[in-house]
Scaffold this motif. Sequence first.
Motif, PDB file in Angstrom:
ATOM      1  N   GLU A   1     -10.831  65.438  -6.663  1.00 41.33           N
ATOM      2  CA  GLU A   1      -9.859  64.351  -6.802  1.00 41.33           C
ATOM      3  C   GLU A   1     -10.473  63.075  -6.256  1.00 41.33           C
ATOM      4  OE1 GLU A   1      -7.254  64.895  -8.520  1.00 41.33           O
ATOM      5  OE2 GLU A   1      -7.453  67.076  -8.541  1.00 41.33           O
ATOM      6  N   GLY A   2     -10.015  61.932  -6.769  1.00 41.79           N
ATOM      7  CA  GLY A   2     -10.609  60.676  -6.339  1.00 41.79           C
ATOM      8  C   GLY A   2      -9.643  59.516  -6.317  1.00 41.79           C
ATOM      9  N   ILE A   3      -9.969  58.551  -5.458  1.00 44.24           N
ATOM     10  CA  ILE A   3      -9.219  57.291  -5.359  1.00 44.24           C
ATOM     11  C   ILE A   3     -10.246  56.169  -5.363  1.00 44.24           C
ATOM     12  CG2 ILE A   3      -7.640  55.903  -3.949  1.00 44.24           C
ATOM     13  CD1 ILE A   3      -6.795  58.585  -2.592  1.00 44.24           C
ATOM     14  N   MET A   4     -10.167  55.290  -6.343  1.00 44.87           N
ATOM     15  CA  MET A   4     -11.114  54.191  -6.443  1.00 44.87           C
ATOM     16  C   MET A   4     -10.383  52.860  -6.369  1.00 44.87           C
ATOM     17  SD  MET A   4     -13.858  55.736  -9.211  1.00 44.87           S
ATOM     18  CE  MET A   4     -15.158  54.616  -8.694  1.00 44.87           C
ATOM     19  N   ILE A   5     -10.921  51.948  -5.567  1.00 43.44           N
ATOM     20  CA  ILE A   5     -10.314  50.628  -5.357  1.00 43.44           C
ATOM     21  C   ILE A   5     -11.230  49.578  -5.963  1.00 43.44           C
ATOM     22  CG2 ILE A   5      -9.431  48.994  -3.657  1.00 43.44           C
ATOM     23  CD1 ILE A   5      -9.145  51.379  -1.725  1.00 43.44           C
ATOM     24  N   ARG A   6     -10.627  48.677  -6.773  1.00 43.81           N
ATOM     25  CA  ARG A   6     -11.400  47.649  -7.452  1.00 43.81           C
ATOM     26  C   ARG A   6     -11.307  46.306  -6.725  1.00 43.81           C
ATOM     27  NH1 ARG A   6     -10.052  47.972 -13.833  1.00 43.81           N
ATOM     28  NH2 ARG A   6      -8.511  46.448 -13.100  1.00 43.81           N
ATOM     29  N   GLU A   7     -12.182  45.391  -7.133  1.00 46.64           N
ATOM     30  CA  GLU A   7     -12.214  44.039  -6.563  1.00 46.64           C
ATOM     31  C   GLU A   7     -10.868  43.335  -6.668  1.00 46.64           C
ATOM     32  OE1 GLU A   7     -14.215  42.003  -5.041  1.00 46.64           O
ATOM     33  OE2 GLU A   7     -16.253  42.788  -5.216  1.00 46.64           O
ATOM     34  N   ASP A   8     -10.105  43.634  -7.738  1.00 48.95           N
ATOM     35  CA  ASP A   8      -8.814  42.973  -7.951  1.00 48.95           C
ATOM     36  C   ASP A   8      -7.679  43.648  -7.174  1.00 48.95           C
ATOM     37  OD1 ASP A   8      -8.568  45.320  -9.354  1.00 48.95           O
ATOM     38  OD2 ASP A   8      -8.309  44.400 -11.317  1.00 48.95           O
ATOM     39  N   ASN A   9      -8.036  44.526  -6.220  1.00 46.04           N
ATOM     40  CA  ASN A   9      -7.071  45.237  -5.368  1.00 46.04           C
ATOM     41  C   ASN A   9      -6.227  46.265  -6.108  1.00 46.04           C
ATOM     42  OD1 ASN A   9      -8.069  43.704  -3.331  1.00 46.04           O
ATOM     43  ND2 ASN A   9      -6.164  42.654  -2.822  1.00 46.04           N
ATOM     44  N   GLN A  10      -6.645  46.627  -7.305  1.00 43.10           N
ATOM     45  CA  GLN A  10      -5.958  47.700  -8.015  1.00 43.10           C
ATOM     46  C   GLN A  10      -6.552  49.043  -7.605  1.00 43.10           C
ATOM     47  OE1 GLN A  10      -5.098  47.254 -12.199  1.00 43.10           O
ATOM     48  NE2 GLN A  10      -5.370  45.037 -12.106  1.00 43.10           N
ATOM     49  N   VAL A  11      -5.673  50.014  -7.428  1.00 42.60           N
ATOM     50  CA  VAL A  11      -6.070  51.350  -6.993  1.00 42.60           C
ATOM     51  C   VAL A  11      -5.868  52.323  -8.148  1.00 42.60           C
ATOM     52  CG1 VAL A  11      -5.618  53.211  -5.344  1.00 42.60           C
ATOM     53  CG2 VAL A  11      -5.378  50.813  -4.620  1.00 42.60           C
ATOM     54  N   PHE A  12      -6.902  53.069  -8.454  1.00 36.70           N
ATOM     55  CA  PHE A  12      -6.827  54.093  -9.502  1.00 36.70           C
ATOM     56  C   PHE A  12      -7.122  55.446  -8.882  1.00 36.70           C
ATOM     57  CE2 PHE A  12      -7.707  50.166 -11.685  1.00 36.70           C
ATOM     58  CZ  PHE A  12      -6.877  50.233 -12.798  1.00 36.70           C
ATOM     59  N   ALA A  13      -6.417  56.462  -9.328  1.00 34.30           N
ATOM     60  CA  ALA A  13      -6.579  57.797  -8.755  1.00 34.30           C
ATOM     61  C   ALA A  13      -6.479  58.861  -9.838  1.00 34.30           C
ATOM     62  CB  ALA A  13      -5.515  58.035  -7.686  1.00 34.30           C
ATOM     63  N   THR A  14      -7.123  59.987  -9.597  1.00 34.89           N
ATOM     64  CA  THR A  14      -6.975  61.116 -10.498  1.00 34.89           C
ATOM     65  C   THR A  14      -5.534  61.636 -10.391  1.00 34.89           C
ATOM     66  OG1 THR A  14      -7.881  62.521  -8.747  1.00 34.89           O
ATOM     67  CG2 THR A  14      -9.395  61.791 -10.463  1.00 34.89           C
ATOM     68  N   PRO A  15      -4.970  62.171 -11.473  1.00 41.67           N
ATOM     69  CA  PRO A  15      -3.532  62.486 -11.509  1.00 41.67           C
ATOM     70  C   PRO A  15      -3.037  63.393 -10.387  1.00 41.67           C
ATOM     71  CG  PRO A  15      -4.459  62.597 -13.721  1.00 41.67           C
ATOM     72  CD  PRO A  15      -5.610  62.396 -12.795  1.00 41.67           C
ATOM     73  N   ALA A  16      -3.796  64.424 -10.038  1.00 40.83           N
ATOM     74  CA  ALA A  16      -3.304  65.403  -9.068  1.00 40.83           C
ATOM     75  C   ALA A  16      -3.142  64.836  -7.668  1.00 40.83           C
ATOM     76  CB  ALA A  16      -4.238  66.613  -9.031  1.00 40.83           C
ATOM     77  N   VAL A  17      -3.880  63.761  -7.348  1.00 41.21           N
ATOM     78  CA  VAL A  17      -3.815  63.226  -5.988  1.00 41.21           C
ATOM     79  C   VAL A  17      -2.714  62.172  -5.829  1.00 41.21           C
ATOM     80  CG1 VAL A  17      -5.402  61.241  -6.126  1.00 41.21           C
ATOM     81  CG2 VAL A  17      -5.344  62.625  -4.059  1.00 41.21           C
ATOM     82  N   VAL A  18      -2.216  61.647  -6.946  1.00 41.58           N
ATOM     83  CA  VAL A  18      -1.217  60.567  -6.888  1.00 41.58           C
ATOM     84  C   VAL A  18       0.018  60.932  -6.055  1.00 41.58           C
ATOM     85  CG1 VAL A  18       0.378  59.166  -8.260  1.00 41.58           C
ATOM     86  CG2 VAL A  18      -1.992  59.443  -9.006  1.00 41.58           C
TER      87      VAL A  18
END
Length: 344
Positions: A309-326
Amino acid sequence: MKSVIRFFSSCILGIALLASLTSCEKPLGPQTRLYMGTVCSLSLFDKGTSGLYENMFTRLQEIEQTFSVNIPTSYISLINANAGKKPVSVPQEVILVLQEALRIAKKTDGAFDPTIGPLVALWGIGSDHPKVPSQEEISRVLPLIDYSKVIIDTQYNTVFLEKEGMALDLGGIVKGYAADQLTLIAQEHGVKQAIIDLGGNIYAYGTKNGSPWNIGIKNPRDPAGAPIIKLQTENKSIVTSGAYERFFEQDGVRYHHILNPKTGYPQENEVISSTIISESSMLADALSTSSYILGCIQGLTLIESEKAEGIMIREDNQVFATPAVVPTLTILNPEFSLQQNILP
């Protein structure tokens, strides 16, 4: 005769009492030492005896002496010193870690590459004398970075680097391996709950009194401040790679330690932080670096393909995550927002 019996009975009673006292050693609080160039903190919330802590720190020291490129007698240093000359006999654990590193290298087409040693040494980030190398210097070492030229002979347990000047650097995976090893020791000794923190490579072992652990994920823009995400997990490793971890500044420009093996420079893309959650800390360690370099779309695709599972944060402060970890995470900072999965 009765006095003699009474004497021996008293001795036996005294020995039994002494044994019972020494076997009930009071658990210690968290213990911290410096290994592998970072602060390593162990928190055993049950069975945390001085003997068990010492056992775990001794294992850490063994791993450092085996894998550190900064110790001339380590097996990695010996492999590097014999690059282009001859194979080096190594322990089984070196083969194991290197095989996993090469597997991830192949899967990421070299975004993660354990032969990045010459480039790491060139930049010197984290050392006393970091520098921005010239393009000529970078161009000279790039041909030495090639994971396909690492030859492992599993029959004789040897490792050979085909080109002279090549150098392994397993800094992107070995702390994860160490966390896994310490978790095994805790398990073997019947520990039920523990936090193993090797410079940010965290293993949340067991549960916190029957409930999930609450793990904070740092704000990449203010790592010393309050965490921006609360993550609930148990029996998992949490590893984060971010540009804020190790860096230096020159002529007003900040250069971080996550180097792209293909360009030779610190990776610059939309990602500012990548966190991996996995039962294997070794896998999480390698994936955190790989996904950071690959970017959000390729990075999340890679994470899911490895059943992590993963959580990635972008320069624009948006956070994206794999579905199971949300469902397990909470955004604590209103400046950051959780988005729908970026994957198509």
